[in-house]
Design an enzyme around this catalytic site. Sequence first.
Site, PDB file in Angstrom:
ATOM      1  N   HIS A 183       0.828  -1.207   0.000  1.00  0.00           N
ATOM      2  CA  HIS A 183       0.000   0.000   0.000  1.00  0.00           C
ATOM      3  C   HIS A 183       0.867   1.264   0.000  1.00  0.00           C
ATOM      4  CE1 HIS A 183      -3.118   2.695   2.252  1.00  0.00           C
ATOM      5  NE2 HIS A 183      -3.069   2.960   0.971  1.00  0.00           N
TER       6      HIS A 183
ATOM      7  N   HIS B  93       1.559   4.959  -2.765  1.00  0.00           N
ATOM      8  CA  HIS B  93       1.802   6.324  -2.287  1.00  0.00           C
ATOM      9  C   HIS B  93       3.214   6.820  -2.592  1.00  0.00           C
ATOM     10  CE1 HIS B  93      -1.849   7.131   0.240  1.00  0.00           C
ATOM     11  NE2 HIS B  93      -1.955   5.812   0.123  1.00  0.00           N
TER      12      HIS B  93
ATOM     13  N   HIS C 251      -4.264   1.124  -6.170  1.00  0.00           N
ATOM     14  CA  HIS C 251      -4.469   1.753  -4.867  1.00  0.00           C
ATOM     15  C   HIS C 251      -5.851   1.423  -4.315  1.00  0.00           C
ATOM     16  CE1 HIS C 251      -5.607   5.117  -2.126  1.00  0.00           C
ATOM     17  NE2 HIS C 251      -4.451   4.779  -1.597  1.00  0.00           N
TER      18      HIS C 251
ATOM     19  N   ASN D 255      -6.625  -0.248  -0.668  1.00  0.00           N
ATOM     20  CA  ASN D 255      -6.978   0.732   0.356  1.00  0.00           C
ATOM     21  C   ASN D 255      -8.394   0.607   0.888  1.00  0.00           C
ATOM     22  OD1 ASN D 255      -6.223   3.417   1.777  1.00  0.00           O
ATOM     23  ND2 ASN D 255      -8.179   3.877   0.786  1.00  0.00           N
TER      24      ASN D 255
ATOM     25  N   ILE E  35      -6.212   9.243  -0.573  1.00  0.00           N
ATOM     26  CA  ILE E  35      -6.530   8.972   0.837  1.00  0.00           C
ATOM     27  C   ILE E  35      -5.533   7.969   1.366  1.00  0.00           C
ATOM     28  CG2 ILE E  35      -8.120   7.119   0.269  1.00  0.00           C
ATOM     29  CD1 ILE E  35      -8.525   9.509   3.223  1.00  0.00           C
TER      30      ILE E  35
END
Length: 789
Positions: free
Chosen positions: A449, A454, A641, A645, A789
């Site tokens: 993740h 990110h 993602h 997530n 997010i």
Amino acid sequence: MKIDTKSGKKSEEAVLKGWLQKSAVRAEKVHYTATFTISSDFGHPGAIIVTNQHQKEFFLENIVLEGLIGGPVYFPCNSYVQSKKENPEKRIFFCNKPYLPSQTPEGLKQLRQKELQNLRGDGKGTRKHSDRIYDYDVYNDLGNPDKSKDLARPVLGGEDIPYPRRCRTGRSATAIDPLAEIRVDEPVPLYVPRDETFEEMKQDAFAAGRLKALLHNLIPSLIASLTPKKEFQCFSEIDRLYKEGFKLEFELKNELLKNMPKMVNRFRETSEGLLRYDTPSIISKDRFAWLRDDEFARQTLAGVNPVSIELLKVFPPKSKLDPEIYGSPESAIKEEHILGQLNGMSVEQALEANKLFILDYHDTYLPVIKEINAQDGRKAYATRAIFFLSPLNTLKPIAIELSLPPPSPGCQSKRVFTPANDATTYWRWQLAKAHVCANDAGVHQLVNHWLRTHASMEPYVISAHRHLSTMHPIFKLLQPHMRYTLEINALARQSLINAEGVIESFFTPGKYCMDLSAAAYRTQWRFDLEALPADLIRRGMAVEDPTQQHGIKLVIEDYPYATDGLLIWSSIKEWVEEYVGFYYSEVGTVQNDVELQAWWYEIKNKGHVDKRNETWWPKLETKEDLSGILTTMIWIASGQHAALNFGQYPYGGYVPNRPCLMRRLIPEEEDPEYQNFLSNPQKYFLRSLPSLLQALNTMAVVDTLSTHSADEEYLGQRQNSVWTSDLNAIDAFHKFSATMQGVEKIIHQRNKDSNLRNRNGAGVVPYELLIPTSKPGVTGRGVPNSVSI
């Protein structure tokens, strides 16, 4: 305002009308007008230069020039314009017509270059909140050595610890460590370029509401309300968190709810002062699903971390760690452990038939297990779990290996667990599965993740702003996939991945969390293998097959993440290839695009500089090369993602299903705790899980991270309808949007197919994480355009 035509002509300045009268208006949007007088031979307006003569910044969404013979001309802005006093640089906004650098009208070339120079800055000084400068730095702001030596953390990025780069802030060094940057604690925001900050609706849903309320009001209140080490006494106590809620002292409840805007409050208060959590999907249909072996296995294919499962190619599995330090590389799992679980096949036959799979975290955790277990309230193993593929295309776990570092060279410290034969082995097997889940939660959060979506995306975003003009067609393509990424990553550095932040506090590795993430970047991360088909092939979950729709054949046909993901991947690929073809139809245009080449060069040589010499970086010479690179980036920002997530609360909101850490090892017969385990195995199991405080904190955080805001922009959507003037591009995008709607229908149909047992069945959670759209809130579905997010 001034209009700058393509030929280099400039109009006289024009002033906005009604500014003073409208400045006090409180509305979502306020429209202003200005009148320009231009000659008949002025030409086609290509840029508008804006000066803010007022004392405060304003947000400029769009400018529309009307009254021209050729019709309206649109200037998408979506930018904060600072006052002249704050920043004397005049702002430049270009019309929505795309131009490659070589095609830029003569009158706009200098403005195009100047705007990019402004965004790059000079790499010096401390960034101000109002700045719009994009630059790189190492992760040297996660620790706080000035506060305590225990809060010192190594710098991530560099020869010693390779890591992607983050956005530079330029803050001064700490007093203790000159290589570390001073911390900025909330509510003071970390710098990100001004236009990367959350818009007001997102701020309401996140910054001012959910995360800050949860982390800075709920958590301290809970700490004050609970004995920190209070444990669950029975499973019904966990169930009551969803049925009845958790009672806070009256004063604390009032303080908490006062700071939680109702529009984003996922907790439902009652008159008794309770915080009640929404029931996670994993127990919404079947309270006991998480206990079953088939559900434990199913989540490796259709849970929140479906990207770690691999085909087992060699038995017994072997470690790649140094045997001089970590002992024999060969697993302790032997043929006799699994032979009775193979439906009459031999191990060799099962390997040849691609029937054995593995979730292997042995090499990931073993180097840091000693340090993890030395921390208070944490006990972990290096884990391996082996699965067998049944004729129904479902997996079943057949063996788990738990390893500790050898007490001395040559000694073994490996234990093997197999499915239960009696009451004692049943509970030991449940504990073994829980340790696997805790390790899986750590790898999911820190590697798959955080690192792979990110952190890896941030350099792509920075380089795009530094080298691709807003006129560049590739910038226009990428723009929605970069939205909010720098801001959410900055918030993560401030509250989640920092020393004693949420991740360190509540996940297995503790203060070694980012060490684990950095080790994965050094040994595993490759841009070329982040493409979905390549990743599936790397893990042995697919083989190349040009006769198949997506060019690969899945080893497990009912692999929901892969089957749905390939629909999205192929749709993105088709859209990107068509779009790129509009602008790079001629041979050599990709190689001769100076902005594009600078963008890709800097991604490799600044953004991922520690990997710059790797031979696997794709070349950027043809339109096919470009399409492949862009498809991978857009997939990472959107589908990848989303898959990793938005299932965090649906699966992790029930702690026994997915504990973020374990607090006890599994006792052996000679251990003092063994009798306690035998006398009350359920109590021992619950005492091994996170404490009540840890569980509530984790539930609150994953609830926040699983939430869609009301202004979310999903794959196949663009909020700005005038993002380009190219009608071919608009038509192609509409086709892509229609394709996404079709993908949604296909996924719904798959979830109704009773033959697909990994997404359909009694009490089975349907796989919805890659359904493109969603309503706001925690929905377990929805694919936003970007890592937001």
